[in-house]
Design a protein around this motif. Structure first.
Motif, PDB file in Angstrom:
ATOM      1  N   HIS A 157       0.824  -1.215   0.000  1.00 27.84           N
ATOM      2  CA  HIS A 157       0.000   0.000   0.000  1.00 27.84           C
ATOM      3  C   HIS A 157       0.856   1.262   0.000  1.00 27.84           C
ATOM      4  CE1 HIS A 157      -3.701  -2.234   0.372  1.00 27.84           C
ATOM      5  NE2 HIS A 157      -3.228  -2.895   1.402  1.00 27.84           N
ATOM      6  N   ASP A 158       2.120   1.144  -0.462  1.00 26.07           N
ATOM      7  CA  ASP A 158       3.021   2.290  -0.585  1.00 26.07           C
ATOM      8  C   ASP A 158       3.110   3.105   0.696  1.00 26.07           C
ATOM      9  OD1 ASP A 158       3.722   1.761  -3.214  1.00 26.07           O
ATOM     10  OD2 ASP A 158       1.985   2.823  -4.004  1.00 26.07           O
ATOM     11  N   GLY A 159       3.096   2.427   1.843  1.00 27.41           N
ATOM     12  CA  GLY A 159       3.245   3.107   3.122  1.00 27.41           C
ATOM     13  C   GLY A 159       1.999   3.804   3.628  1.00 27.41           C
ATOM     14  N   ASP A 160       0.869   3.668   2.923  1.00 25.81           N
ATOM     15  CA  ASP A 160      -0.392   4.303   3.354  1.00 25.81           C
ATOM     16  C   ASP A 160      -0.928   3.553   4.575  1.00 25.81           C
ATOM     17  OD1 ASP A 160      -3.075   5.140   3.682  1.00 25.81           O
ATOM     18  OD2 ASP A 160      -3.186   5.715   1.572  1.00 25.81           O
ATOM     19  N   GLN A 161      -0.748   4.130   5.754  1.00 28.06           N
ATOM     20  CA  GLN A 161      -1.074   3.436   6.994  1.00 28.06           C
ATOM     21  C   GLN A 161      -2.580   3.261   7.179  1.00 28.06           C
ATOM     22  OE1 GLN A 161       0.956   5.345  10.245  1.00 28.06           O
ATOM     23  NE2 GLN A 161       2.973   5.126   9.287  1.00 28.06           N
ATOM     24  N   ALA A 162      -3.362   4.234   6.713  1.00 24.29           N
ATOM     25  CA  ALA A 162      -4.819   4.129   6.872  1.00 24.29           C
ATOM     26  C   ALA A 162      -5.375   2.943   6.081  1.00 24.29           C
ATOM     27  CB  ALA A 162      -5.487   5.428   6.427  1.00 24.29           C
ATOM     28  N   VAL A 163      -4.912   2.801   4.848  1.00 20.89           N
ATOM     29  CA  VAL A 163      -5.379   1.695   4.003  1.00 20.89           C
ATOM     30  C   VAL A 163      -4.856   0.364   4.544  1.00 20.89           C
ATOM     31  CG1 VAL A 163      -5.336   0.726   1.677  1.00 20.89           C
ATOM     32  CG2 VAL A 163      -5.527   3.190   1.988  1.00 20.89           C
ATOM     33  N   ALA A 164      -3.583   0.349   4.972  1.00 19.79           N
ATOM     34  CA  ALA A 164      -3.000  -0.879   5.518  1.00 19.79           C
ATOM     35  C   ALA A 164      -3.735  -1.324   6.782  1.00 19.79           C
ATOM     36  CB  ALA A 164      -1.511  -0.655   5.814  1.00 19.79           C
ATOM     37  N   ALA A 165      -4.075  -0.367   7.660  1.00 24.53           N
ATOM     38  CA  ALA A 165      -4.795  -0.701   8.895  1.00 24.53           C
ATOM     39  C   ALA A 165      -6.171  -1.270   8.587  1.00 24.53           C
ATOM     40  CB  ALA A 165      -4.919   0.539   9.778  1.00 24.53           C
ATOM     41  N   GLU A 166      -6.816  -0.717   7.560  1.00 29.07           N
ATOM     42  CA  GLU A 166      -8.147  -1.220   7.185  1.00 29.07           C
ATOM     43  C   GLU A 166      -8.066  -2.666   6.712  1.00 29.07           C
ATOM     44  OE1 GLU A 166     -11.706  -0.152   3.994  1.00 29.07           O
ATOM     45  OE2 GLU A 166     -10.261   1.393   4.575  1.00 29.07           O
ATOM     46  N   GLU A 167      -7.033  -2.981   5.881  1.00 28.76           N
ATOM     47  CA  GLU A 167      -6.899  -4.360   5.405  1.00 28.76           C
ATOM     48  C   GLU A 167      -6.585  -5.304   6.572  1.00 28.76           C
ATOM     49  OE1 GLU A 167      -3.827  -7.046   2.862  1.00 28.76           O
ATOM     50  OE2 GLU A 167      -4.419  -5.153   1.929  1.00 28.76           O
ATOM     51  N   ALA A 168      -5.744  -4.827   7.506  1.00 30.26           N
ATOM     52  CA  ALA A 168      -5.361  -5.664   8.645  1.00 30.26           C
ATOM     53  C   ALA A 168      -6.459  -5.751   9.711  1.00 30.26           C
ATOM     54  CB  ALA A 168      -4.083  -5.116   9.280  1.00 30.26           C
ATOM     55  N   GLN A 169      -7.524  -4.941   9.520  1.00 28.71           N
ATOM     56  CA  GLN A 169      -8.673  -4.939  10.438  1.00 28.71           C
ATOM     57  C   GLN A 169      -8.257  -4.535  11.852  1.00 28.71           C
ATOM     58  OE1 GLN A 169     -10.929  -8.594  10.091  1.00 28.71           O
ATOM     59  NE2 GLN A 169     -10.721  -8.628   7.874  1.00 28.71           N
ATOM     60  N   ILE A 170      -7.379  -3.501  11.910  1.00 38.80           N
ATOM     61  CA  ILE A 170      -6.990  -2.935  13.193  1.00 38.80           C
ATOM     62  C   ILE A 170      -7.062  -1.417  13.087  1.00 38.80           C
ATOM     63  CG2 ILE A 170      -5.471  -4.838  13.869  1.00 38.80           C
ATOM     64  CD1 ILE A 170      -3.084  -3.179  12.969  1.00 38.80           C
ATOM     65  N   HIS A 171      -7.060  -0.730  14.235  1.00 40.81           N
ATOM     66  CA  HIS A 171      -7.073   0.725  14.232  1.00 40.81           C
ATOM     67  C   HIS A 171      -5.717   1.230  13.757  1.00 40.81           C
ATOM     68  CE1 HIS A 171      -7.407   4.891  15.648  1.00 40.81           C
ATOM     69  NE2 HIS A 171      -8.719   4.696  15.672  1.00 40.81           N
ATOM     70  N   VAL A 172      -5.717   2.391  13.075  1.00 39.79           N
ATOM     71  CA  VAL A 172      -4.470   2.923  12.536  1.00 39.79           C
ATOM     72  C   VAL A 172      -3.448   3.201  13.641  1.00 39.79           C
ATOM     73  CG1 VAL A 172      -5.218   5.351  12.550  1.00 39.79           C
ATOM     74  CG2 VAL A 172      -3.495   4.573  10.883  1.00 39.79           C
ATOM     75  N   LYS A 173      -3.918   3.575  14.850  1.00 36.17           N
ATOM     76  CA  LYS A 173      -2.981   3.819  15.946  1.00 36.17           C
ATOM     77  C   LYS A 173      -2.320   2.517  16.418  1.00 36.17           C
ATOM     78  CE  LYS A 173      -4.941   8.122  17.731  1.00 36.17           C
ATOM     79  NZ  LYS A 173      -5.530   8.824  18.893  1.00 36.17           N
ATOM     80  N   SER A 174      -3.072   1.427  16.354  1.00 38.07           N
ATOM     81  CA  SER A 174      -2.482   0.128  16.690  1.00 38.07           C
ATOM     82  C   SER A 174      -1.403  -0.240  15.677  1.00 38.07           C
ATOM     83  CB  SER A 174      -3.564  -0.953  16.724  1.00 38.07           C
ATOM     84  OG  SER A 174      -4.542  -0.661  17.698  1.00 38.07           O
ATOM     85  N   LEU A 175      -1.683   0.058  14.396  1.00 35.22           N
ATOM     86  CA  LEU A 175      -0.694  -0.211  13.358  1.00 35.22           C
ATOM     87  C   LEU A 175       0.567   0.621  13.587  1.00 35.22           C
ATOM     88  CD1 LEU A 175       0.103  -1.519  10.640  1.00 35.22           C
ATOM     89  CD2 LEU A 175      -0.969   0.420   9.510  1.00 35.22           C
ATOM     90  N   GLN A 176       0.396   1.880  13.957  1.00 33.94           N
ATOM     91  CA  GLN A 176       1.546   2.747  14.194  1.00 33.94           C
ATOM     92  C   GLN A 176       2.400   2.249  15.358  1.00 33.94           C
ATOM     93  OE1 GLN A 176      -0.551   6.439  14.626  1.00 33.94           O
ATOM     94  NE2 GLN A 176      -0.609   6.837  12.408  1.00 33.94           N
TER      95      GLN A 176
END
Length: 449
Positions: free
Chosen positions: A418-437
């Motif tokens: 996802h070219d580093g797009d954390q919002a899109v990556a978090a959505e695919e991983a089914q977690i909150h973006v802050k958890s991904l960070q």
């Protein structure tokens, strides 16, 4: 409706690609017809797209219709209102013959029309230092070979490690400019002033440290090729200057009012989605179209598993040559990778693409036992090279360490796709973006994507 697959005839080594036409059946442009065009077909409100819509709810770069091994694929380019197929919002989906897409307030009907293009496939295609056995890579190399004979600007897109600079070299070496210079400028590697100087040159005293006048890459490339690597990292304030240079075919050195003509061919590359960046306001629309006269995309290695074995064999031979040079040894009979090693290699994720595969082969040859390497049995050294067998006597890592290793690899692959797009990556991983960070910080991945 049948799936819009490209037709492959393995026995005859042929592949047939159908052009696609776009009919607007609802919205402000109802009745308009575009094409048929061979993929990729870009859709948006900006001039320069193949399908240009006046719908105010359509983004400047809304989506693209691209060819994939599965068939005609629609990819959202980071649009505001999304792409809808059958009542579902999609980012990347294979569509069917005469499928209907909703973009903004418009409904588009896709139809495969026109005379099919017949592409001849070989067992393994090479162009320059690139090779491929998969249908996707053979078509890419075939396209690259055609473009090498032209002088048109080319934009090479692809994930990190797919071989974009190698592709640019192949364009240069396979064309009429091969005897001329090939000059590389990394657009994200230095401060804006230094990038501007590297591109356009400078006069003596133009900035601190400019003790002599120097030509930039455009002039230094002569009649050859200038390769603008990672063009998506070019600072926004420099983009108008690059656009003017490309339009006028002249550059103005820093500290000067002189306009110096250049004749080099321009090839650019990026791992980012420039259309998404245009929609976000971080990349100029007019510069995108000036660079993307001929856009090509290198498919990631995970989408072309058939290429792992031929690439591995080539990298194995390359690593053996390097080892012989280091040891100053006479080359013996050249071994071949055994089936177990190839099976192991084909089963890996390769989130770092071709670059990762090459690095692993080189490490394995350095770390491997001489008798194993001579027999082509690289599997034990490969596991060691990828830290799978890093404990003594082949002991496996504990559960927690194995989980950390898996989690880190999963996150790397997710973010690169996802070219580093954390919002899109978090959505695919089914977690909150802050958890991904938090996970990114925990695994130290901030500078690896």
């Amino acid at each position: 409706m049948s799936t819009a697959k490209t037709l492959q005839l393995p026995g005859q080594g042929l592949r047939m690609v159908r052009p696609v036409a776009v009919h607007v059946v609802e919205g402000p442009d109802t009745g308009a017809r575009f094409g048929p065009f061979p993929p990729p077909v870009r859709v948006g409100s900006a001039p320069g797209n193949e399908v240009v819509l006046t719908d105010p709810a359509v983004s400047r770069h809304h989506c693209a219709l691209e060819e994939s091994p599965e068939g005609l694929t629609v990819r959202d380019a980071g649009s505001t209102n999304g792409v809808w197929l059958g009542g579902h919002r999609v980012r990347d989906a294979v569509v069917a013959d005469q499928a209907r897409l909703t973009v903004g307030a418009s409904v588009l009907e896709l139809r495969l029309e026109g005379r099919p293009e017949v592409q001849r496939l070989t067992g393994e295609r090479r162009f320059g230092r690139m090779l491929g056995k998969s249908a996707a890579m053979q078509v890419f190399l075939q396209t690259l070979e055609r473009l090498a004979a032209t002088q048109l600007p080319v934009l090479i897109e692809g994930e990190t490690g797919t071989g974009k600079e190698v592709a640019a070299w192949a364009l240069h070496e396979g064309g009429p400019r091969k005897a001329e210079p090939f000059v590389v400028v990394d657009c994200g590697a230095a401060a804006p002033t230094l990038i501007e100087s590297a591109l356009f040159g400078h006069e003596k005293g133009a900035f601190t440290g400019a003790t002599d006048a120097r030509p930039g890459a455009f002039v230094g490339a002569g009649h050859g090729t200038i390769f603008l690597d990672e063009i998506g990292e070019l600072p926004l304030e420099l983009q108008p200057k690059l656009l003017r240079a490309l339009e006028a075919r002249t550059v103005t050195p820093l500290g000067s009012h002189r306009q110096v003509p250049f004749s080099a061919r321009v090839v650019a590359a990026t791992h980012r989605d420039l259309r998404r960046m245009v929609n976000e306001g971080t990349f100029r629309d007019d510069l995108y179209f000036r660079l993307a006269v001929c856009p090509v995309r290198i498919p990631p290695l995970r989408d072309r598993r058939e290429d792992v074995a031929p690439l591995a064999r080539a990298f194995f031979r390359e690593a053996l040559s390097l080892l012989e040079e280091l040891n100053e040894a006479d080359p013996g009979p050249e071994p071949e990778l055994d089936p177990e090693s190839l099976w192991w290699l084909e089963g890996q994720a390769w989130s770092g693409n071709v670059r990762e595969l090459r690095n692993v082969l080189q490490r394995a040859v350095i770390l491997g036992q001489p008798d194993e390497i001579a027999a082509g049995n690289l599997a034990p050294a490969l596991r060691l090279a990828t830290h799978e067998d890093h404990a003594p006597d082949g002991a496996r890592p504990g559960l927690e360490e194995a989980k950390r290793t898996f989690e880190r690899g999963y996150l790397l692959d997710l973010l690169r796709r996802h070219d580093g797009d954390q919002a899109v990556a978090a959505e695919e991983a089914q977690i909150h973006v802050k958890s991904l960070q938090r996970l990114i910080r925990r695994h130290g991945l901030k500078d690896e994507v």
